[in-house]
Design a protein around this motif. Structure first.
Motif, PDB file in Angstrom:
ATOM      1  N   ARG A   1       0.837  -1.205   0.000  1.00 20.03           N
ATOM      2  CA  ARG A   1       0.000   0.000   0.000  1.00 20.03           C
ATOM      3  C   ARG A   1       0.862   1.241   0.000  1.00 20.03           C
ATOM      4  O   ARG A   1       1.837   1.329   0.744  1.00 20.03           O
TER       5      ARG A   1
ATOM      6  N   GLN B   1      -3.264   3.256  -0.275  1.00 22.53           N
ATOM      7  CA  GLN B   1      -3.921   2.688  -1.453  1.00 22.53           C
ATOM      8  C   GLN B   1      -3.226   1.407  -1.916  1.00 22.53           C
ATOM      9  O   GLN B   1      -1.998   1.377  -2.052  1.00 22.53           O
TER      10      GLN B   1
ATOM     11  N   LEU C   1      -1.614  -1.203  -4.161  1.00 21.65           N
ATOM     12  CA  LEU C   1      -0.867  -1.024  -5.399  1.00 21.65           C
ATOM     13  C   LEU C   1      -1.006  -2.230  -6.329  1.00 21.65           C
ATOM     14  O   LEU C   1      -0.727  -3.362  -5.937  1.00 21.65           O
TER      15      LEU C   1
ATOM     16  N   GLN D   1      -6.625  -5.294  -7.672  1.00 17.65           N
ATOM     17  CA  GLN D   1      -7.921  -4.917  -7.137  1.00 17.65           C
ATOM     18  C   GLN D   1      -8.693  -6.194  -6.823  1.00 17.65           C
ATOM     19  O   GLN D   1      -8.533  -7.212  -7.505  1.00 17.65           O
TER      20      GLN D   1
ATOM     21  N   GLN E   1      -5.363   3.161 -12.933  1.00 18.55           N
ATOM     22  CA  GLN E   1      -5.416   3.095 -11.471  1.00 18.55           C
ATOM     23  C   GLN E   1      -4.026   2.856 -10.883  1.00 18.55           C
ATOM     24  O   GLN E   1      -3.650   3.454  -9.874  1.00 18.55           O
TER      25      GLN E   1
ATOM     26  N   GLN F   1      -2.224   5.994 -10.978  1.00 19.88           N
ATOM     27  CA  GLN F   1      -2.741   6.907  -9.953  1.00 19.88           C
ATOM     28  C   GLN F   1      -2.115   6.573  -8.591  1.00 19.88           C
ATOM     29  O   GLN F   1      -1.646   7.454  -7.878  1.00 19.88           O
ATOM     30  N   VAL F   2      -2.063   5.277  -8.252  1.00 22.43           N
ATOM     31  CA  VAL F   2      -1.540   4.886  -6.938  1.00 22.43           C
ATOM     32  C   VAL F   2      -0.048   5.181  -6.833  1.00 22.43           C
ATOM     33  O   VAL F   2       0.437   5.630  -5.798  1.00 22.43           O
ATOM     34  N   ARG F   3       0.683   4.960  -7.924  1.00 23.19           N
ATOM     35  CA  ARG F   3       2.123   5.151  -7.825  1.00 23.19           C
ATOM     36  C   ARG F   3       2.579   6.520  -8.343  1.00 23.19           C
ATOM     37  O   ARG F   3       3.751   6.753  -8.557  1.00 23.19           O
TER      38      ARG F   3
END
Ligand SMILES: Nc1ncnc2c1ncn2[C@@H]1O[C@H](COP(=O)(O)OP(=O)(O)OP(=O)(O)O)[C@@H](O)[C@H]1O
Ligand SMILES: [Mg+2]
Lengths: 219, 300
Positions: free
Chosen positions: B98, B102, B104, B107, B120, B123-125
């Protein structure tokens, strides 16, 4: 051996035809380059189906002689319901499709020569696949394969002599017409050969200069 | 200029005089930054296999804001794989990573775990910066071009804004005067500093370094480590895979020893380097000393 007045009379006609040859070749180069980038990157796609589509394209358009492709486009496509294509359009389509197949293979080699880490870095910084292709992969692949690409350009200009089969008055067709009417075959065809060299020799020279310049800067 | 490095503007970097190094009384005292002590990176039970080879096993790790963690371990122990997993350059296949809470890369769906859509993952990284052993600069762009590229294309900066930020970053790593040079015209140390500037330009909350000095000639190592030390002082959160034990001892808040895919020892530099208890760690350090103790071989 030479009939100078006749030569002076024919030269402008050939010069006009040279322009046609150049236009068709350059148009085909541009379209072929776009096709080459697309097909070349399809060939390296992680998706198997896309890879196979790229492979099929190259198989077809590299496997069938250009002359046959041109005839097919000009004579057969209208039969199967596609609208009449003009000689110019047929010539450009045929040359583009074939050039695309060769350029795709060149670009594929260029793409493969780019260290994967550069793309990892780009991906991590958030660049999309399309941005990576246009900003990182294509510019480098072009530099890495410049000699091959210019060679392809020269081959393309030479191959364009085949477009006379679809009735386009290119350099070759014009010289043939002249020779058929004045019977000065040697003189007319020597002039024809000279005109092709007039484009291709400087092209090869410019390419080697450019290549040296790029090497100095990036190597 | 330094403010560009403050993560998210939330936890201001401490001014130079009150950095970790000067405020901490001893290396053994856990670091405290003023106020917030949030976790940037959390790994729980992370595992990774290449085919039958399980190269990471049950990795547990937390990295706090402004913390510097150094990963050490023998070749093939999984350091790179672990670090690359933190940016999802490797798809770890067990456990969770995470970033600021979030998850990584994956999902959870009703059919189990699926790879998250690329958007996505990005976005997380988004706040993860990475520096590679091989620099991975783009050779057809100038130093400034390298630093500005993602600002322009990803963050949609105008040309002027990107150039301003890019120059600030290059100056930060001491290369303002090399902005127009191509990578091939720079030394390895300079290239690596450009690579650091490129990552910093995106204002990462955490920086990952994979042996950033291993590809460098010995005399160029120092300039890169110096830049990294400055970053650490400014409060950047960092995870560093390194063979530079001196750097780890001086800069790390905690050192993690990885062997055969497992965290075998962890602690402050003092605990790891002076009071090593685990035999495997002792062996590793002994090897390192033997290799680097050239003075012992010197003729009198
Ligand atoms: N893509 C891959 N496919 C298969 N095996 C891999 C791959 N990448 C790494 N490995 C294996 O995983 C193990 C850990 O590799 P890793 O690169 O993480 O080690 P490392 O600690 O970074 O080593 P070094 O200090 O040499 O860089 C090694 O046994 C390596 O051979
Ligand atoms: Mg490694």
């Amino acid at each position: 051996m030479f009939d100078w007045p006749l030569l002076q009379q024919n030269a402008p006609l050939l010069l006009g035809a040279l322009w046609v040859t150049l236009q068709v070749s350059m148009a085909a180069l541009v379209f072929g380059f776009v096709i080459g980038i697309v097909v070349g990157s399809l060939r390296l796609s992680p998706v198997p189906l896309l890879r196979r589509m790229g492979g099929a394209y190259i198989f077809v358009f590299r496997g069938i002689p250009l002359l046959v492709q041109l005839l097919f486009i000009y004579y057969f496509l209208p039969r199967v319901g596609l609208p009449n294509v003009s000689p110019t359009a047929a010539a450009i389509i045929g040359l583009s499709l074939a050039a695309g197949a060769y350029i795709a293979e060149i670009m594929r080699g260029g793409f493969l020569a780019i260290p994967g880490g550069q793309l990892e870095a780009a991906g991590l910084l958030g660049l999309s696949d399309a941005q990576m292709l246009m900003r990182i992969r294509v510019p480098q692949a072009v530099r890495l394969t410049l000699p091959a690409l210019v060679n392809e350009m020269i081959l393309l200009i030479k191959a364009s002599s085949l477009v006379s089969v679809v009735g386009l008055a290119d350099l070759t067709r014009t010289a043939q017409n002249l020779a058929a009417s004045d019977y000065m075959f040697v003189q007319d065809y020597l002039m024809l050969a000279g005109f092709y060299c007039l484009i291709n020799v400087p092209l090869a020279y410019a390419a080697s200069l450019l290549e040296r310049r790029l090497k100095e800067r990036t190597a | 200029m330094n403010s560009l490095l403050i993560p998210g503007g939330k936890a201001p970097a401490p001014p130079y005089e009150t950095t970790r190094e000067t405020t901490r009384k001893s290396l053994d005292e856990p670091m405290k930054t003023n106020g917030e002590q949030s976790t940037v990176l959390t790994l729980s039970q992370v595992g990774k296999s290449f085919g039958n080879l399980r190269v990471l096993k049950g990795i547990e790790l937390q990295v706090q804001r402004s913390e510097v963690v150094c990963l050490i371990g023998p070749s093939g122990s999984g350091k790179s794989t672990l670090l690359r997993s933190m940016a999802f350059l490797e798809e770890y296949d067990e456990g969770e990573i995470r970033i600021e809470g979030q998850l990584l890369g994956w999902q959870d769906t009703d059919k189990g775990r699926r790879r998250a859509p690329q958007s996505q993952i990005n976005q997380v990284r988004r706040n993860v910066g990475m520096v590679f052993q091989q620099f991975n600069l783009w050779p057809h762009m100038t130093a400034l071009g390298n630093v500005c590229e993602a600002l322009r294309r990803v963050r949609k900066f105008s040309a002027d804004e990107a150039k301003k930020r890019g120059m600030a970053m290059l100056e930060k790593v001491g290369l303002g005067h090399k902005a127009e040079a191509y990578p091939a015209q720079l030394s390895g140390g300079q290239q690596q500093r450009v690579a650091i500037a490129r990552a910093l330009a995106m204002e990462p909350h955490i920086m990952l370094f994979d042996e950033p000095t291993s590809a460098l000639d010995p005399e160029l190592v120092g300039e890169v480590l110096q830049v990294m030390k400055t970053l650490a002082k400014e409060g950047m959160t960092m995870v560093v895979v390194t063979h530079e034990m001196g750097f780890a001892a001086q800069v790390a808040d905690s050192v993690i020893f990885l062997d055969q895919g497992e965290i075998v020892a962890r602690g402050t530099p003092r605990q790891i380097f002076h009071n090593a208890e685990q035999p495997r760690l002792q062996q590793f350090l002994q090897n390192y000393l033997d290799r680097n103790a050239f003075w012992q071989d010197a003729k009198p």
